[in-house]
Motif scaffolding. Structure first.
Motif, PDB file in Angstrom:
ATOM      1  N   LEU A  34     -59.845   6.448 -71.987  1.00  0.00           N
ATOM      2  CA  LEU A  34     -58.503   6.734 -71.886  1.00  0.00           C
ATOM      3  C   LEU A  34     -57.757   5.885 -73.064  1.00  0.00           C
ATOM      4  O   LEU A  34     -56.663   6.237 -73.365  1.00  0.00           O
ATOM      5  N   VAL A  35     -58.652   5.009 -73.622  1.00  0.00           N
ATOM      6  CA  VAL A  35     -57.994   4.074 -74.440  1.00  0.00           C
ATOM      7  C   VAL A  35     -56.960   4.567 -75.654  1.00  0.00           C
ATOM      8  O   VAL A  35     -55.936   4.298 -75.803  1.00  0.00           O
ATOM      9  N   TYR A  36     -57.882   5.610 -76.252  1.00  0.00           N
ATOM     10  CA  TYR A  36     -57.050   6.039 -77.458  1.00  0.00           C
ATOM     11  C   TYR A  36     -56.021   6.825 -77.226  1.00  0.00           C
ATOM     12  O   TYR A  36     -54.799   6.544 -77.849  1.00  0.00           O
ATOM     13  N   PRO A  37     -55.973   7.852 -76.345  1.00  0.00           N
ATOM     14  CA  PRO A  37     -54.776   8.702 -76.084  1.00  0.00           C
ATOM     15  C   PRO A  37     -53.808   7.900 -75.264  1.00  0.00           C
ATOM     16  O   PRO A  37     -52.474   8.090 -75.680  1.00  0.00           O
ATOM     17  N   LEU A  38     -53.834   6.898 -74.547  1.00  0.00           N
ATOM     18  CA  LEU A  38     -52.969   5.821 -74.089  1.00  0.00           C
ATOM     19  C   LEU A  38     -52.199   5.310 -75.195  1.00  0.00           C
ATOM     20  O   LEU A  38     -50.973   5.016 -75.210  1.00  0.00           O
ATOM     21  N   TYR A  39     -53.248   4.713 -76.165  1.00  0.00           N
ATOM     22  CA  TYR A  39     -52.527   4.199 -77.354  1.00  0.00           C
ATOM     23  C   TYR A  39     -51.707   5.002 -78.249  1.00  0.00           C
ATOM     24  O   TYR A  39     -50.189   4.801 -78.399  1.00  0.00           O
ATOM     25  N   TYR A  40     -52.098   6.325 -78.204  1.00  0.00           N
ATOM     26  CA  TYR A  40     -51.264   7.432 -79.203  1.00  0.00           C
ATOM     27  C   TYR A  40     -50.065   7.665 -78.388  1.00  0.00           C
ATOM     28  O   TYR A  40     -48.900   7.815 -78.863  1.00  0.00           O
ATOM     29  N   LEU A  41     -50.257   8.060 -77.077  1.00  0.00           N
ATOM     30  CA  LEU A  41     -49.144   8.651 -76.280  1.00  0.00           C
ATOM     31  C   LEU A  41     -47.909   7.443 -75.994  1.00  0.00           C
ATOM     32  O   LEU A  41     -46.742   7.678 -76.101  1.00  0.00           O
TER      33      LEU A  41
END
Lengths: 276, 295
Positions: A122-129
């Motif tokens: 989840l970490v990259y999408p959460l970072y991006y979003l």
């Protein structure tokens, strides 16, 4: 009856005490060395007892990392998450455990699996979003994310507990004309208070201890939590022995305080959580 | 009746929406990105299964998963085994002969590391294990075992085992507390009857303790195995995956691929593989648990 003699009993007790001591010794060494001056440390090494109380090392470290700020951040984030995640868990579990909505087994399975998803996925999408939403590097972003992640476990646990809730009480309240919302707030929540207390404590400590997501989401010094600030410092390998020691003690102290304050809730809660 | 029942679904609405936004959508994005070539800026380029094919030939990837097996030993197998013996000893021996108070104090000592943030546990231990002037080496020297001194976290042959040791210390309290709680619901008459029949401690352990708390054992093994596969903070603080990749694990490997190498597509593929393994284990664990509870 074969009863072990006292001669056999004491070695077992001694062995267990030694094992327990081994678990606690790291904390003791940290505490002892945090009050030594650098000169004393380099002269006598880590194993000697301190000659006096030298607190400048701790004070220096405190000011250097602005530890007050980190404590405030950690408390704010963990406290908000504990509260919001408990509320969310109650709402979910009310629908599943008491409302018995259709497809509840699937809904529950969904929450359980979501709870087990590794944060790495989840970490990259959460970072991006969060960057897209303008929430990157804000404490709010971490609060939102952990409210949801922790409530997955809360929903799972609380649904099982509310599934056993005495139906007669709810029926009686309904006959008295209470609507669903009133039943939830005036009856279900007060009766479930012990379990909710366990959830609050768990969510608070778990969130306090979280590392990966806060490390990625909170990059500026002003927003970092205790765990992240200390972990990053350690990761940079810039600290000497006395600084590391001060860092270790300041990191350990809040945990010990929580432990002493919440010990009973913790052990009771683990039992509830594991069996349900 | 049905209408009335389903209006409870409204209470589920905030939870479901929040889950969609914070867990489901990001998870699907991650899976989608794993099928592309993307550096985190610009638009992702579709590459099908290329990332996964590359993973198959990536020795770093295989090494990180091999190290995961060591982490499973350190965080699930050993703590469960030790926790069982300790729980039985504290419950059935210390508690009986010396009082439950002493048992509770000892249990608290074992549980203490569990409340510590893993980053802080890492700091404590990297300070104790420091090659020069670290407490462990100083202790070895003081008792005349100076030749046993090691660069515990800096020696590529040793670092993985050192990290394992720290993780056993961190994890042990969890199985212990769960098992002791489980033993609390076992009928004490079982133990008394066995004792009257002359069954020693070990036989009571094998024939009463183990079968009675089997559900707890499955729960603990499942949870700890999953935690072992996700281990990140300890590695980040203790070794940063080093020296020379000797302690790299999938979560740390995906983290560096995401944020240091910025190969986002490749990092997503790593974390997707990790997710599939974890979910498979979770389903298996839940099945075993249900079966144990049904017996």
């Amino acid at each position: 009856m074969t009863r072990p003699t006292a001669l056999r009993r004491y070695p077992v007790l001694l062995a267990l005490c030694l094992a327990a001591l081994f678990m606690v010794v790291p904390f003791l060494i940290v505490a002892v060395n945090a009050v030594k001056s650098p000169a004393e440390y380099s002269q006598h090494g880590p194993l000697s007892l301190p000659h006096g109380l030298y607190l400048d090392g701790l004070k220096d470290f405190w000011q250097r990392v602005d530890f007050t700020r980190k404590l405030v951040n950690s408390t704010l984030i963990s406290g908000s998450v504990a509260l919001l995640a408990t509320v969310l868990s109650v709402l979910n579990a009310y629908a599943i455990g008491i409302g018995r909505i259709r497809g509840r087994t699937w809904v529950l399975a969904f929450f359980v699996l979501a709870n087990m998803l590794p944060q790495e996925a989840l970490v990259y999408p959460l970072y991006y979003l969060s960057k897209q939403a303008g929430l990157y590097d804000t404490r709010l972003s971490v609060i939102i994310v952990f409210t949801v992640i922790q409530s997955a476990f809360g929903t799972y646990l609380l649904s099982a507990v509310l599934g056993q809730f005495p139906r007669e009480i709810i029926e009686a309240a309904r006959i008295d004309g209470a609507n669903k919302w009133q039943i939830l707030v005036r009856i279900v929540v007060p009766v479930s208070r012990p379990t909710l207390g366990v959830l609050l404590v768990f969510f608070f400590i778990w969130t306090w201890n979280e590392f990966l997501l806060p490390l990625v989401m909170l990059i500026s010094n002003d927003n970092q939590t205790v765990s992240v600030a200390l972990g990053v410092l350690q990761g940079q390998r810039l600290m000497d022995a006395t600084m590391t020691n001060a860092a270790a003690l300041l990191g350990v102290l809040p945990a010990i305080v929580f432990f002493l304050v919440f010990q009973r809730t913790l052990t009771r809660g683990i039992a509830v959580g594991a069996v349900k | 009746m049905r209408v009335r029942r389903d209006s409870y679904a409204l209470f589920l609405l905030p939870g479901v929406l929040a889950f969609l936004a914070v867990v489901i959508v990001p998870f699907l994005m991650n899976t989608g990105v794993s099928l592309t070539d993307w550096q985190g800026v610009g638009s992702p380029k579709w590459s099908g299964l290329a990332n996964y094919r590359e993973l198959l030939h990536d020795s770093e990837f295989w090494a990180s998963f091999r190290h995961s097996l060591f982490m499973v030993v350190a965080m699930a197998v050993l703590p469960t085994a030790l926790g069982l013996v300790l729980a039985a000893a504290l419950f059935d021996y210390i508690g009986k002969h010396f009082g439950t108070r002493i048992a509770a104090v000892l249990r608290a000592c074992f549980y203490l590391p569990q409340v510590l943030p893993v980053a802080v546990a890492g700091i404590v231990w990297s300070w104790i294990l420091a090659p020069d002037n670290g407490s462990l080496n100083a202790l070895l020297k003081a008792v005349g075992l100076g030749s046993w001194q090691q660069d515990w976290l800096g020696d590529p042959d040793l670092a993985l085992y050192t990290v394992m040791g720290v993780l056993v210390w961190v994890q042990l309290g969890f199985p212990l507390v769960v098992f002791m709680a489980g033993l609390g619901r076992v009928d004490p008459q079982l133990y008394e009857a066995a004792e009257l029949d002359g069954a020693g401690w070990w036989r009571r352990f094998r024939h009463i303790t183990l079968p009675q708390i089997r559900p707890e054992v499955y729960v603990v093994l499942t949870w700890c195995t999953i935690a072992a596969l996700k281990v990140f903070g300890a590695v980040y603080v203790l070794t940063k995956g080093g020296p020379g990749g000797a302690t790299d694990v999938p979560s740390y490997f995906s983290f560096t691929t995401f944020f240091e190498k910025t190969q986002v597509g490749y990092g997503s593929a790593i974390s997707t593989v990790l997710t599939v393994i974890i979910l498979a284990l979770a389903v298996l664990g839940l099945k075993l648990q249900n079966r144990a509870e049904a017996v």
